[in-house]
Motif scaffolding. Structure first.
Motif, PDB file in Angstrom:
ATOM      1  N   UNK A   1     -77.269  88.784  39.979  1.00  0.00           N
ATOM      2  CA  UNK A   1     -76.546  89.603  40.956  1.00  0.00           C
ATOM      3  C   UNK A   1     -75.749  90.704  40.260  1.00  0.00           C
ATOM      4  N   UNK A   2     -75.136  90.396  39.118  1.00  0.00           N
ATOM      5  CA  UNK A   2     -74.365  91.404  38.392  1.00  0.00           C
ATOM      6  C   UNK A   2     -75.265  92.547  37.923  1.00  0.00           C
ATOM      7  N   UNK A   3     -76.447  92.208  37.439  1.00  0.00           N
ATOM      8  CA  UNK A   3     -77.386  93.239  36.991  1.00  0.00           C
ATOM      9  C   UNK A   3     -77.869  94.077  38.172  1.00  0.00           C
ATOM     10  N   UNK A   4     -78.200  93.420  39.276  1.00  0.00           N
ATOM     11  CA  UNK A   4     -78.705  94.143  40.451  1.00  0.00           C
ATOM     12  C   UNK A   4     -77.665  95.122  40.984  1.00  0.00           C
ATOM     13  N   UNK A   5     -76.413  94.682  41.028  1.00  0.00           N
ATOM     14  CA  UNK A   5     -75.354  95.567  41.532  1.00  0.00           C
ATOM     15  C   UNK A   5     -75.155  96.758  40.602  1.00  0.00           C
ATOM     16  N   UNK A   6     -75.144  96.504  39.288  1.00  0.00           N
ATOM     17  CA  UNK A   6     -74.943  97.591  38.337  1.00  0.00           C
ATOM     18  C   UNK A   6     -76.102  98.573  38.363  1.00  0.00           C
ATOM     19  N   UNK A   7     -77.330  98.075  38.587  1.00  0.00           N
ATOM     20  CA  UNK A   7     -78.516  98.937  38.591  1.00  0.00           C
ATOM     21  C   UNK A   7     -78.469  99.965  39.718  1.00  0.00           C
ATOM     22  N   UNK A   8     -77.684  99.697  40.728  1.00  0.00           N
ATOM     23  CA  UNK A   8     -77.588 100.623  41.857  1.00  0.00           C
ATOM     24  C   UNK A   8     -76.505 101.683  41.657  1.00  0.00           C
ATOM     25  N   UNK A   9     -75.726 101.569  40.566  1.00  0.00           N
ATOM     26  CA  UNK A   9     -74.647 102.533  40.352  1.00  0.00           C
ATOM     27  C   UNK A   9     -74.828 103.333  39.058  1.00  0.00           C
ATOM     28  N   UNK A  10     -74.998 102.656  37.933  1.00  0.00           N
ATOM     29  CA  UNK A  10     -75.203 103.331  36.652  1.00  0.00           C
ATOM     30  C   UNK A  10     -76.048 102.420  35.780  1.00  0.00           C
ATOM     31  N   UNK A  11     -77.304 102.811  35.604  1.00  0.00           N
ATOM     32  CA  UNK A  11     -78.227 101.954  34.843  1.00  0.00           C
ATOM     33  C   UNK A  11     -78.286 102.307  33.370  1.00  0.00           C
TER      34      UNK A  11
ATOM     35  N   UNK B   1     -80.487 103.035  23.680  1.00  0.00           N
ATOM     36  CA  UNK B   1     -79.927 102.177  24.727  1.00  0.00           C
ATOM     37  C   UNK B   1     -78.611 101.531  24.307  1.00  0.00           C
ATOM     38  N   UNK B   2     -77.899 102.148  23.358  1.00  0.00           N
ATOM     39  CA  UNK B   2     -76.605 101.625  22.939  1.00  0.00           C
ATOM     40  C   UNK B   2     -75.691 101.409  24.143  1.00  0.00           C
ATOM     41  N   UNK B   3     -75.126 100.194  24.237  1.00  0.00           N
ATOM     42  CA  UNK B   3     -74.175  99.845  25.304  1.00  0.00           C
ATOM     43  C   UNK B   3     -74.774 100.032  26.694  1.00  0.00           C
ATOM     44  N   UNK B   4     -76.049  99.711  26.843  1.00  0.00           N
ATOM     45  CA  UNK B   4     -76.671  99.824  28.163  1.00  0.00           C
ATOM     46  C   UNK B   4     -75.851  99.074  29.214  1.00  0.00           C
ATOM     47  N   UNK B   5     -75.498  99.710  30.329  1.00  0.00           N
ATOM     48  CA  UNK B   5     -74.625  99.073  31.318  1.00  0.00           C
ATOM     49  C   UNK B   5     -75.176  97.772  31.884  1.00  0.00           C
ATOM     50  N   UNK B   6     -76.502  97.682  32.047  1.00  0.00           N
ATOM     51  CA  UNK B   6     -77.084  96.458  32.595  1.00  0.00           C
ATOM     52  C   UNK B   6     -76.881  95.286  31.636  1.00  0.00           C
ATOM     53  N   UNK B   7     -77.085  95.537  30.338  1.00  0.00           N
ATOM     54  CA  UNK B   7     -76.842  94.492  29.358  1.00  0.00           C
ATOM     55  C   UNK B   7     -75.377  94.101  29.302  1.00  0.00           C
ATOM     56  N   UNK B   8     -74.494  95.084  29.419  1.00  0.00           N
ATOM     57  CA  UNK B   8     -73.060  94.801  29.358  1.00  0.00           C
ATOM     58  C   UNK B   8     -72.611  93.899  30.504  1.00  0.00           C
ATOM     59  N   UNK B   9     -73.058  94.181  31.719  1.00  0.00           N
ATOM     60  CA  UNK B   9     -72.609  93.345  32.843  1.00  0.00           C
ATOM     61  C   UNK B   9     -73.243  91.961  32.766  1.00  0.00           C
TER      62      UNK B   9
END
Length: 437
Positions: free
Chosen positions: A68-78, A316-324
């Motif tokens: 769910x955290x990845x799905x939500x982040x993917x809709x804002x900043x991937x 892909x340094x600090x990719x937001x999906x990986x971070x969340x």
């Protein structure tokens, strides 16, 4: 043609699998889904994942909180370039990791996988000494250590025996013996004393030229789950610090609960100068790694000119999906009591290994956190042992994902695994001892 056969056909036509001799390997098994500790193939077979899918899955497959955290982040900043930009997931994760690691391990450099985390650490260590005006160009590691597949990581892991084909590409690394121990070992202190004496002699001779020591704390994974005692690791770190040699701990495999504490060094009474983390960082959902350093190391890269900066980066340094994903995983350690469950897993390993200490066909039973391992008594031990592929096929037939390291069989499950599933793994190991040897 069935969907499974179709996938195999196109896989064999186009895919190149890791650590696999394609000419002799059996067909790969097409997978369709996973949940918890169970994998399901396209043709409906189920497999208990007792390998944590190459040591990355922590809380279980398809955990809904992380998904769910990845799905939500993917809709804002991937994704966004991390040079000149930043974002909340990266800042929050760096802050959380720094707080969790403790000491002054305050600076987090993001990259993509364990190999690159180690590569970054080596470059940081080398440039740190250069920026200090005291270049040190030697590195030291332990025989059997495996640190990844990039050139620097291979160089540090050349004592593992995996990289003979690339010997001409590797730089020189000084190697120390490794005092592997096990349950019922009568002489661990003797082996530790011999290795520490080697280290003392090395530091007396080469300490001023040595930039860093690299080791896997408590467990050498790919070498066959070889285990060392926490006191030995502590003494290594203390000796290096006294000699001005940076200590890099490769916790790519041992991090995030595998050894019973969130990080293996937390059992060793000291802090590293640099720590490398990956695998369990995102609970197996996303490729990501970090190299975390003490504040004084980071400060050595400050200056007016770019020549003092670390010239290293990844798309892909600090990719937001990986971070969340990583942030959600860290939350689950607290919410689900993961470390307590790992303690229960360790106790079950110990229970099942105790009778195997007297088995004529097994030697060196050992446990560290969620890892339980034993060596089969064969003529050709090591990663290339003839028994390895037979064991792997045997376990697959039993519906178990267990990937032996040559004649070493081990369980390293996701933490959601049930006791019944663990017992199935140990039952299969006992059956293999009695039928395959």
């Amino acid at each position: 043609m069935t969907p499974s056969a179709d996938l195999i056909q196109w896989d064999k036509r186009h895919c190149w699998h890791p650590f696999t001799q394609a000419q002799t390997a059996p067909d790969p098994i097409p997978m369709a889904s996973a949940r918890g500790a169970t994998l399901t193939s396209v043709d409906g077979r189920t497999f208990i994942d007792l390998n944590a899918s190459w040591w990355v899955t922590t809380h279980g497959h398809a955990h809904p909180a992380i998904a769910a955290a990845i799905a939500q982040q993917a809709q804002t900043l991937e994704q966004v370039i991390f040079a000149g930009f930043t974002h909340a997931p990266a800042v929050n994760l760096a802050t959380r990791l720094s707080e969790t690691l403790g000491g002054d391990l305050d600076r987090v450099f993001f990259s993509d996988d364990g190999s690159t985390a180690v590569e970054v650490a080596l470059k940081m260590a080398a440039q740190y000494h250069i920026n200090q005006g005291t270049p040190r160009h030697r590195f030291v590691a332990f025989r059997g250590g495996y640190h990844g597949d990039t050139v620097g990581a291979m160089s540090m892991g050349q004592g593992s025996g995996f990289f003979d084909a690339f010997q001409a590409m590797l730089f020189h690394v000084d190697l120390l013996d490794y005092p592997a121990t096990w349950l019922g070992d009568p002489t661990p202190e003797l082996r530790e004393a011999l290795v520490l004496s080697q280290l003392d002699d090395y530091l007396a001779t080469h300490g001023p030229q040595c930039g860093a020591l690299l080791m896997e704390p408590l467990v050498q994974g790919a070498a066959g789950m070889r285990m060392a005692r926490a006191g030995f690791v502590q003494q290594v770190m203390e000796r290096c610090r006294a000699a001005g040699v940076l200590v890099i701990l490769d916790e790519v495999m041992t991090g995030f609960g595998r050894t019973g504490t969130l990080f293996a060094f937390q059992q060793c009474g000291d802090y590293p100068d640099i720590i490398c983390l990956s695998k369990g960082l995102t609970a197996g959902f996303m490729p990501m790694s970090v190299t975390v350093v003490r504040e004084p190391i980071y400060q050595a890269f400050m200056g007016e000119g770019f020549e003092r900066a670390l010239a290293h980066g990844h798309s892909f340094t600090a990719n937001p999906l990986g971070c969340v994903a990583a942030l959600a995983s860290l939350e689950l350690f607290e919410q689900e009591g993961s470390l307590a469950r790992i303690g229960q897993i360790a106790a079950l390993h110990q229970q099942r290994l105790e009778p195997l200490q007297k088995h004529a066909k097994a030697v060196r039973p050992r446990v560290c956190g969620s890892i339980g391992a034993i060596d089969l008594r064969v003529a050709d031990g090591g990663y290339g042992a003839e028994i390895g592929p037979k064991l792997k096929a045997f376990f697959i037939e039993k519906g178990l994902l267990m990937r032996p390291l040559g004649n070493t069989v081990y369980l390293l499950p996701p933490y959601c695994v049930s006791d019944a599933q663990l017992h199935q793994g140990w039952d299969a190991i006992e059956e293999a001892l009695d039928t395959l040897l």
